[in-house]
Design an enzyme around this catalytic site. Sequence first.
Site, PDB file in Angstrom:
ATOM      1  CE  LYS A  50      -2.931  -2.494   3.246  1.00 42.33           C
ATOM      2  NZ  LYS A  50      -3.230  -2.601   4.679  1.00 42.33           N
ATOM      3  N   GLY A  51       2.129   1.110   0.257  1.00 47.51           N
ATOM      4  CA  GLY A  51       3.009   2.255   0.510  1.00 47.51           C
ATOM      5  C   GLY A  51       3.101   3.265  -0.622  1.00 47.51           C
ATOM      6  CD  GLU A 105       8.130  -0.526  -2.937  1.00 46.77           C
ATOM      7  OE1 GLU A 105       7.069   0.069  -2.625  1.00 46.77           O
ATOM      8  OE2 GLU A 105       8.354  -1.702  -2.631  1.00 46.77           O
ATOM      9  CG  ASP A 106       6.744   2.510   0.064  1.00 51.52           C
ATOM     10  OD1 ASP A 106       7.418   1.596  -0.452  1.00 51.52           O
ATOM     11  OD2 ASP A 106       6.102   2.345   1.124  1.00 51.52           O
ATOM     12  CG  ASP A 109      15.363  -1.020   4.431  1.00 54.45           C
ATOM     13  OD1 ASP A 109      16.517  -0.597   4.510  1.00 54.45           O
ATOM     14  OD2 ASP A 109      14.756  -1.481   5.425  1.00 54.45           O
ATOM     15  CB  VAL A 159      11.068   7.600   7.008  1.00 59.66           C
ATOM     16  CG1 VAL A 159      12.470   8.145   7.242  1.00 59.66           C
ATOM     17  CG2 VAL A 159      11.051   6.667   5.803  1.00 59.66           C
TER      18      VAL A 159
HETATM   19  P1  IMP Z   1      12.953  -4.031   1.529  1.00 60.00           P
HETATM   20  O1  IMP Z   1      12.430  -5.335   1.010  1.00 60.00           O
HETATM   21  O2  IMP Z   1      13.846  -4.244   2.723  1.00 60.00           O
HETATM   22  O3  IMP Z   1      13.656  -3.207   0.473  1.00 60.00           O
HETATM   23  O4  IMP Z   1      11.740  -3.241   2.096  1.00 60.00           O
HETATM   24  C1  IMP Z   1      10.901  -2.531   1.326  1.00 60.00           C
HETATM   25  C2  IMP Z   1       9.575  -2.304   2.024  1.00 60.00           C
HETATM   26  O5  IMP Z   1       9.731  -2.236   3.445  1.00 60.00           O
HETATM   27  C3  IMP Z   1       9.010  -0.971   1.609  1.00 60.00           C
HETATM   28  O6  IMP Z   1       8.166  -1.110   0.510  1.00 60.00           O
HETATM   29  C4  IMP Z   1       8.295  -0.515   2.858  1.00 60.00           C
HETATM   30  O7  IMP Z   1       6.959  -0.993   2.821  1.00 60.00           O
HETATM   31  C5  IMP Z   1       9.043  -1.161   3.992  1.00 60.00           C
HETATM   32  N1  IMP Z   1      10.001  -0.221   4.595  1.00 60.00           N
HETATM   33  C6  IMP Z   1      11.343  -0.152   4.427  1.00 60.00           C
HETATM   34  N2  IMP Z   1      11.892   0.848   5.130  1.00 60.00           N
HETATM   35  C7  IMP Z   1      10.858   1.452   5.755  1.00 60.00           C
HETATM   36  C8  IMP Z   1      10.778   2.611   6.619  1.00 60.00           C
HETATM   37  O8  IMP Z   1      11.758   3.308   6.953  1.00 60.00           O
HETATM   38  N3  IMP Z   1       9.526   2.918   7.052  1.00 60.00           N
HETATM   39  C9  IMP Z   1       8.412   2.208   6.712  1.00 60.00           C
HETATM   40  N4  IMP Z   1       8.446   1.156   5.893  1.00 60.00           N
HETATM   41  C10 IMP Z   1       9.661   0.773   5.420  1.00 60.00           C
HETATM   42 MG    MG Z   2       6.217  -0.738   0.031  1.00 59.22          MG
END
Ligand code: IMP
Ligand code: MG
Length: 188
Positions: A50-51, A105-106, A109, A159
Amino acid sequence: MQLKDRFNIHDDVAEIIFDENQIQLKVKELASQISQDYKGMPLTLVPILKGATVFLGDLLKSITIPISVDFMMVSSYKNTETNGFVCVEMDLRETAENRNILIVEDIIDTGITINYVYERIKSQNPKSIKICSLLDKPSRRKKNINIDYLGFKIPDKFVVGYGVDFNEVYRNLPYISVLKPEIYEEIQ
Ligand code: IMP
Ligand code: MG
């Protein structure tokens, strides 16, 4: 008090990282670049729910070329830590075959989520596939990701706001911010 019972979520904010003006300017820049790059090409935006919803809404309004939108919903996060595996909650309505796909994508990470989505769509043989993300947290990266359209790089802080949540709350803050430490601690 439970997160969902709070009256004014702005009171829980410790620091605003990017305010509404900064975000609007950046989103307009991205939309203008996308409009130029995809001129004459049918484009499908694939926002990750949903981000990406708030980012998508602003991006859509500033893109000037004809586009279609097809959503995916994936989950990969528990509280402030990734659990390292990705679950597809809702898939594309139409196959990506022969389409120009831009994933929206929002925040990226570790890169695990976007890498999974990218590979899944790529396996459907799209004509092209690119990535647009509002935020990038490169210090925690586990997968090598090329972000074609990026809003802002951020340090390793958790964040919220502008669509980004903490335990499903705070998506409706209009800016990107960090919450007071006690808010995160209450949930741990
Ligand atoms: P990744 O798989 O570790 O790259 O994570 C990506 C997803 O984790 C994003 O689409 C977000 O939904 C969530 N996410 C990563 N960092 C944050 C943050 O700082 N705040 C809130 N959600 C996060
Ligand atoms: Mg996301």
